[in-house]
Design a protein around this motif. Structure first.
Motif, PDB file in Angstrom:
ATOM      1  N   LYS A   8       0.861  -1.184   0.000  1.00  0.00           N
ATOM      2  CA  LYS A   8       0.000   0.000   0.000  1.00  0.00           C
ATOM      3  C   LYS A   8       0.895   1.231   0.000  1.00  0.00           C
ATOM      4  O   LYS A   8       1.810   1.350   0.820  1.00  0.00           O
ATOM      5  N   GLY A  10       0.841   5.228   0.370  1.00  0.00           N
ATOM      6  CA  GLY A  10       0.046   6.387   0.777  1.00  0.00           C
ATOM      7  C   GLY A  10       0.160   7.517  -0.242  1.00  0.00           C
ATOM      8  O   GLY A  10       1.121   7.565  -1.025  1.00  0.00           O
ATOM      9  N   GLY A  11      -0.802   8.408  -0.227  1.00  0.00           N
ATOM     10  CA  GLY A  11      -0.822   9.511  -1.187  1.00  0.00           C
ATOM     11  C   GLY A  11       0.438  10.362  -1.122  1.00  0.00           C
ATOM     12  O   GLY A  11       0.988  10.766  -2.159  1.00  0.00           O
ATOM     13  N   GLY A  40      -3.063   5.152  -2.075  1.00  0.00           N
ATOM     14  CA  GLY A  40      -3.903   6.133  -1.391  1.00  0.00           C
ATOM     15  C   GLY A  40      -4.018   7.381  -2.243  1.00  0.00           C
ATOM     16  O   GLY A  40      -3.835   7.337  -3.464  1.00  0.00           O
ATOM     17  N   GLY A  41      -4.272   8.484  -1.579  1.00  0.00           N
ATOM     18  CA  GLY A  41      -4.423   9.745  -2.306  1.00  0.00           C
ATOM     19  C   GLY A  41      -5.003  10.826  -1.408  1.00  0.00           C
ATOM     20  O   GLY A  41      -5.583  11.799  -1.907  1.00  0.00           O
ATOM     21  N   PRO A  43      -3.689  13.373   0.307  1.00  0.00           N
ATOM     22  CA  PRO A  43      -3.326  14.763   0.023  1.00  0.00           C
ATOM     23  C   PRO A  43      -3.971  15.285  -1.262  1.00  0.00           C
ATOM     24  O   PRO A  43      -4.322  16.470  -1.354  1.00  0.00           O
ATOM     25  N   ILE A  45      -6.889  14.328  -2.480  1.00  0.00           N
ATOM     26  CA  ILE A  45      -8.311  14.594  -2.182  1.00  0.00           C
ATOM     27  C   ILE A  45      -8.421  15.902  -1.402  1.00  0.00           C
ATOM     28  O   ILE A  45      -9.266  16.762  -1.695  1.00  0.00           O
ATOM     29  N   LYS A  58     -12.471  14.314   9.493  1.00  0.00           N
ATOM     30  CA  LYS A  58     -12.134  12.893   9.649  1.00  0.00           C
ATOM     31  C   LYS A  58     -12.565  12.391  11.023  1.00  0.00           C
ATOM     32  O   LYS A  58     -12.511  13.138  12.004  1.00  0.00           O
ATOM     33  N   LEU A  62     -10.734   8.347   9.312  1.00  0.00           N
ATOM     34  CA  LEU A  62     -11.544   8.093   8.114  1.00  0.00           C
ATOM     35  C   LEU A  62     -12.232   9.383   7.669  1.00  0.00           C
ATOM     36  O   LEU A  62     -12.843  10.092   8.499  1.00  0.00           O
ATOM     37  N   LEU A  77      -8.456  10.273  -6.904  1.00  0.00           N
ATOM     38  CA  LEU A  77      -7.816   8.952  -6.911  1.00  0.00           C
ATOM     39  C   LEU A  77      -7.570   8.458  -8.334  1.00  0.00           C
ATOM     40  O   LEU A  77      -6.477   7.981  -8.655  1.00  0.00           O
ATOM     41  N   ASN A 155     -16.023   5.328  -0.680  1.00  0.00           N
ATOM     42  CA  ASN A 155     -14.646   5.697  -0.381  1.00  0.00           C
ATOM     43  C   ASN A 155     -14.120   4.743   0.698  1.00  0.00           C
ATOM     44  O   ASN A 155     -14.712   4.627   1.765  1.00  0.00           O
TER      45      ASN A 155
HETATM   46  C1  LIG Z   1     -12.424   6.601   4.025  1.00  0.00           C
HETATM   47  C2  LIG Z   1     -11.109   7.267   3.779  1.00  0.00           C
HETATM   48  O1  LIG Z   1     -10.591   7.925   4.659  1.00  0.00           O
HETATM   49  N1  LIG Z   1     -10.547   7.086   2.581  1.00  0.00           N
HETATM   50  C3  LIG Z   1      -9.302   7.675   2.193  1.00  0.00           C
HETATM   51  C4  LIG Z   1      -8.904   7.104   0.852  1.00  0.00           C
HETATM   52  C5  LIG Z   1      -7.532   7.544   0.393  1.00  0.00           C
HETATM   53  C6  LIG Z   1      -6.440   7.107   1.331  1.00  0.00           C
HETATM   54  O2  LIG Z   1      -6.562   6.214   2.158  1.00  0.00           O
HETATM   55  O3  LIG Z   1      -5.267   7.794   1.121  1.00  0.00           O
HETATM   56  P1  LIG Z   1      -3.948   7.819   2.018  1.00  0.00           P
HETATM   57  O4  LIG Z   1      -3.447   6.427   2.042  1.00  0.00           O
HETATM   58  O5  LIG Z   1      -3.066   8.755   1.300  1.00  0.00           O
HETATM   59  O6  LIG Z   1      -4.314   8.304   3.414  1.00  0.00           O
HETATM   60  C7  LIG Z   1      -9.443   9.216   2.101  1.00  0.00           C
HETATM   61  O7  LIG Z   1     -10.496   9.693   1.715  1.00  0.00           O
HETATM   62  O8  LIG Z   1      -8.448   9.910   2.389  1.00  0.00           O
END
Ligand SMILES: CC(=O)N[C@@H](CCC(=O)OP(=O)(O)O)C(=O)O
Ligand SMILES: Nc1ncnc2c1ncn2[C@@H]1O[C@H](COP(=O)(O)OP(=O)(O)O)[C@@H](O)[C@H]1O
Length: 248
Positions: A8, A10-11, A40-41, A43, A45, A58, A62, A77, A155
Motif C-alpha cells: 500500500k 500512501g498519497g 492512497g491519495g 493529500p 483529495i 475525519k 476516516l 484517486l 470511499n
Molecule cells: C475513508 C477514507 O478515509 N478514505 C481515504 C482514501 C484515500 C487514502 O486512504 O489515502 P492515504 O493512504 O493517502 O491516506 C481518504 O479519503 O483519504
C-alpha cells in the motif's frame, strides 16, 4: 504456489518514491512474485476539496464523505493519484495495469456507518479469479474505492483495502508504505508492535490520525494469516513490524 506481496502506497508516499523502491519491485517481479499495489491519495483529495471550499472532516482517521466529497475523491484517486503512480512505474519499465472497483466487479463493498461517515465503505468481496489472472502478467495498481451491489461508489481507507486484499488473496507480505519511518514513540521508531501495545498507544493518543486505521489494518492482516505486515517509509527499511501478541 505463487507468492503474493501487497504494497500500500500512501498519497504522500507516491511523490517520494526513490530508485531503491523501483529496484526492489523489479527484483520481486523477476523472482516471480505477484505484486499488487493499493494506492492512497489523501493529500490529492484534500487539495481538491480545499480548492472547492469543502470541509475536510475525519473520524478516527476516516474521511467523512458526503456526495460532493465522494465525487472529488473519485477524481483525485482515478485522475491524479493513480496516473501519477502508474507513470512512475511505467518509466521504470514495470508492466503495470491501473485498476478500480468498476473493472469487472473487482471490489465490492458496503457502507460502514452512513450517519457518521457518509459514503465510506469496507470491502466485502473481491473478484478473486479476475485479480489473480491479471496479476499473473502484470503488477496491479488498484484504487481504494468500492461499489455496492446496487452500484453506489464508496470511499475506502486504502490501508483497510490493502489488508482485505492481502487476507483474501493469501498474501505472504503486506507493506504499508507511508511518510514516516514507522510508528514513533518517544521520538524513536518502534521496531515491533503487538495488538495490545497498539491499543494502549491509541488510547493514550500516541498513535493518532491516519496511523490509527493503518495500525488496525496491519493487526487485522497478521491475525488472519498474512505472515508479515510492516509500516515503513522505505521498502528496504524494516520500519515497524506488526507482531502477534507476545505470551507473558
Ligand atoms: C475513508 C477514507 O478515509 N478514505 C481515504 C482514501 C484515500 C487514502 O486512504 O489515502 P492515504 O493512504 O493517502 O491516506 C481518504 O479519503 O483519504
Ligand atoms: N505514533 C505515530 N507514529 C508515526 N506517525 C503517526 C503516529 N501517530 C500519528 N501519526 C501520523 O500518521 C501519519 C501517517 O498516516 P497517513 O497520513 O494517513 O499516511 P498515509 O497517507 O501514508 O496513509 C504520519 O504522517 C503522522 O502524522
Amino acid at each position: 504456489m505463487t507468492k503474493l506481496i501487497v504494497i500500500k502506497i500512501g498519497g504522500q508516499a507516491i511523490s517520494q518514491l526513490n530508485a531503491t523502491f523501483f529496484d526492489q519491485i523489479a527484483q520481486w517481479y523477476r523472482q516471480h512474485y505477484q505484486i499488487l499495489i493499493v494506492h492512497g491519495g489523501g493529500p490529492m483529495i484534500n487539495r481538491l476539496t480545499t480548492q472547492l471550499a469543502l470541509p475536510v472532516h475525519k473520524v478516527n482517521g476516516l474521511r467523512v464523505t458526503d456526495a460532493a466529497t465522494l465525487a472529488l475523491t473519485k477524481l483525485a484517486l482515478l485522475g491524479d493519484a493513480q496516473p501519477a503512480l502508474l507513470a512512475q512505474l511505467t518509466q521504470h519499465q514495470l508492466p503495470v495495469l491501473g485498476l478500480n472497483a468498476a473493472d469487472n466487479q473487482l471490489l465490492t463493498g458496503e457502507l460502514i456507518d452512513y450517519q457518521q461517515l457518509g459514503y465510506v465503505g469496507r470491502l466485502t468481496g473481491i473478484n478473486h479469479s479476475q485479480l489473480m489472472q491479471l496479476l499473473a502478467h502484470h503488477i496491479g495498481v488498484l484504487a481504494p474505492l468500492a461499489l455496492t451491489k446496487t452500484g453506489q461508489w464508496l470511499n475506502v481507507n486504502a490501508d483497510m483495502a490493502a489488508t482485505v486484499l492481502a487476507q483474501q488473496l493469501h498474501a505472504e507480505k503486506l507493506v504499508l508504505l507511508t511518510d514516516v519511518p514507522g510508528i514513533m514513540h518517544h521520538g524513536n521508531v518502534m521496531t515491533s508492535l503487538s495488538p495490545q501495545q497498539a491499543q494502549r498507544l491509541i488510547r493514550t493518543a500516541v498513535i493518532t490520525a491516519g496511523m490509527q486505521p493503518k495500525v488496525q489494518a496491519a493487526i487485522a492482516a497478521i491475525q488472519t494469516g498474512v505472515r508479515q505486515a510492516v509500516i515503513t517509509n522505505a521498502i528496504d527499511q524494516p520500519g515497524t513490524a506488526i507482531i502477534q501478541e507476545v505470551a507473558v
